[in-house]
Scaffold this active site. Sequence first.
Site: not given
Length: 187
Positions: A125, A144
């Site tokens: 990463e 959401e």
Amino acid sequence: MKKIHQENLDEKFVSRKQGFDGRLLKVMVDTVMLPNGRETTREIIAHPGAVCVVPVLEDGSIIFVKQYRYAVGSVLYELPAGKLDKPDEDPLDCAKRELSEETGYTAKNWQKLTSIVTTPGFTDEVIHLYAATGLEKFNQHTDEDEFIDIAALKPAEVRAMLQNEEIFDAKTLSALCMMLLQNPQFI
């Protein structure tokens, strides 16, 4: 991100097997050749990369997000951040999207601070760090499955929280340090 090579330290790729394929992460098991000629394995979590933004208001306050992080069992104060939608996504485009989604702000001015590797012992990463100024408020529009509060903190509040270990997210700490180095008037 600059890559540095040194013959007596570099490990050489031999082969790869996929160990896990999840929604966010993939675990790879690589066989590598060590500098001494022996083979060993490296377990790597493959990640598409991410961004982190230091959003600074006209009065010098910094916009933080507060979010519950299940892995550490705590609400954290973090700078707005998010993952690249795909490995070839322009990090600046991602930073603009994440700032807007998580905080409801857009920015007129963007400054690249640096890129960091988070935990190079087991993941690839890379997080690209930005500063954003000239902010304008619209509406927050989180995903959401994201529940986020925002907080505008004055520089003195940020310093106090850092000293009291109330801000301890690594990408946030890195971005604040780079902001301080490159723009000492902001923090």
